[in-house]
Design a protein around this motif. Sequence first.
Motif, PDB file in Angstrom:
ATOM      1  N   GLU A 149      41.349  63.684 -32.839  1.00  0.00           N
ATOM      2  CA  GLU A 149      42.143  64.070 -31.676  1.00  0.00           C
ATOM      3  C   GLU A 149      42.664  65.469 -31.964  1.00  0.00           C
ATOM      4  OE1 GLU A 149      44.111  59.980 -30.033  1.00  0.00           O
ATOM      5  OE2 GLU A 149      45.210  61.092 -31.552  1.00  0.00           O
ATOM      6  N   TYR A 150      42.945  66.196 -30.901  1.00  0.00           N
ATOM      7  CA  TYR A 150      43.459  67.557 -31.022  1.00  0.00           C
ATOM      8  C   TYR A 150      44.883  67.579 -30.503  1.00  0.00           C
ATOM      9  CZ  TYR A 150      38.709  68.689 -32.083  1.00  0.00           C
ATOM     10  OH  TYR A 150      37.475  68.722 -32.689  1.00  0.00           O
ATOM     11  N   HIS A 151      45.748  68.238 -31.275  1.00  0.00           N
ATOM     12  CA  HIS A 151      47.166  68.327 -30.922  1.00  0.00           C
ATOM     13  C   HIS A 151      47.636  69.763 -31.075  1.00  0.00           C
ATOM     14  CE1 HIS A 151      47.755  63.963 -30.690  1.00  0.00           C
ATOM     15  NE2 HIS A 151      46.806  63.934 -31.602  1.00  0.00           N
ATOM     16  N   LEU A 173      45.290  65.191 -22.865  1.00  0.00           N
ATOM     17  CA  LEU A 173      43.883  64.915 -23.160  1.00  0.00           C
ATOM     18  C   LEU A 173      43.623  65.424 -24.572  1.00  0.00           C
ATOM     19  CD1 LEU A 173      42.266  66.075 -19.800  1.00  0.00           C
ATOM     20  CD2 LEU A 173      43.027  63.787 -20.448  1.00  0.00           C
ATOM     21  N   SER A 174      43.500  64.512 -25.506  1.00  0.00           N
ATOM     22  CA  SER A 174      43.444  64.937 -26.908  1.00  0.00           C
ATOM     23  C   SER A 174      42.090  64.708 -27.572  1.00  0.00           C
ATOM     24  CB  SER A 174      44.522  64.218 -27.716  1.00  0.00           C
ATOM     25  OG  SER A 174      44.320  62.816 -27.664  1.00  0.00           O
ATOM     26  N   ARG A 175      41.220  63.966 -26.917  1.00  0.00           N
ATOM     27  CA  ARG A 175      39.923  63.655 -27.529  1.00  0.00           C
ATOM     28  C   ARG A 175      38.818  64.509 -26.921  1.00  0.00           C
ATOM     29  NH1 ARG A 175      40.473  57.124 -28.495  1.00  0.00           N
ATOM     30  NH2 ARG A 175      42.286  57.348 -29.844  1.00  0.00           N
ATOM     31  N   ARG A 234      43.429  65.589 -35.862  1.00  0.00           N
ATOM     32  CA  ARG A 234      43.956  64.378 -36.501  1.00  0.00           C
ATOM     33  C   ARG A 234      42.908  63.284 -36.344  1.00  0.00           C
ATOM     34  NH1 ARG A 234      49.899  64.258 -33.665  1.00  0.00           N
ATOM     35  NH2 ARG A 234      50.578  66.314 -34.390  1.00  0.00           N
ATOM     36  N   PRO A 235      42.492  62.660 -37.441  1.00  0.00           N
ATOM     37  CA  PRO A 235      41.486  61.593 -37.319  1.00  0.00           C
ATOM     38  C   PRO A 235      42.062  60.399 -36.556  1.00  0.00           C
ATOM     39  CG  PRO A 235      42.277  61.793 -39.579  1.00  0.00           C
ATOM     40  CD  PRO A 235      42.925  62.889 -38.799  1.00  0.00           C
ATOM     41  N   TYR A 236      41.206  59.765 -35.738  1.00  0.00           N
ATOM     42  CA  TYR A 236      41.656  58.567 -35.022  1.00  0.00           C
ATOM     43  C   TYR A 236      40.687  57.404 -35.192  1.00  0.00           C
ATOM     44  CZ  TYR A 236      38.406  59.446 -31.103  1.00  0.00           C
ATOM     45  OH  TYR A 236      37.304  59.646 -30.328  1.00  0.00           O
TER      46      TYR A 236
END
Length: 150
Positions: A78-80, A36-38, A69-71
């Motif tokens: 997004e988060y990583h 879950l990155s957003r 990271r822009p999406y």
Amino acid sequence: MQRTQFGEMACSIARTLDVIGEPWSPLILRDVWVGLSRFDQIQADLGISRKVLTERLNHLVEQGVLERRPYDARPRFEYHLTDKGIDLVEILMVMVRWGDRWLAGEAGPPVLYRHHACGQVAAVDPRCSHCGEPMHADGVDLLPGPGSAR
């Protein structure tokens, strides 16, 4: 109310708590780890307020545990996990081991972990980096390290 700062203490546990000691942070890391990155995905999964989630994500990014990271053309990210964050997930895995042992009840653990190297489902078992034997709290001595305050 001001949160106690543990980062300056000469204790690795206190310093780690300064990064993830707030209760939402480990759950956010777990969510990012499982994909879950957003922001909206994490918020929906945890039921956390947008304000608190924003604060926690900003803190984890500032600490170098997560990266944005822009999406989208709009300012959406997004988060990583960073390498530092992946190391923290290993702490969560040890917490899972304890929770599965002491809190899972008759239903059993809610999640199983398959080890990529051998393909088997296994429990996390911290091992000595020198000899490879399991490390348990009653089988180690604590010695002053080079960063000791004493």
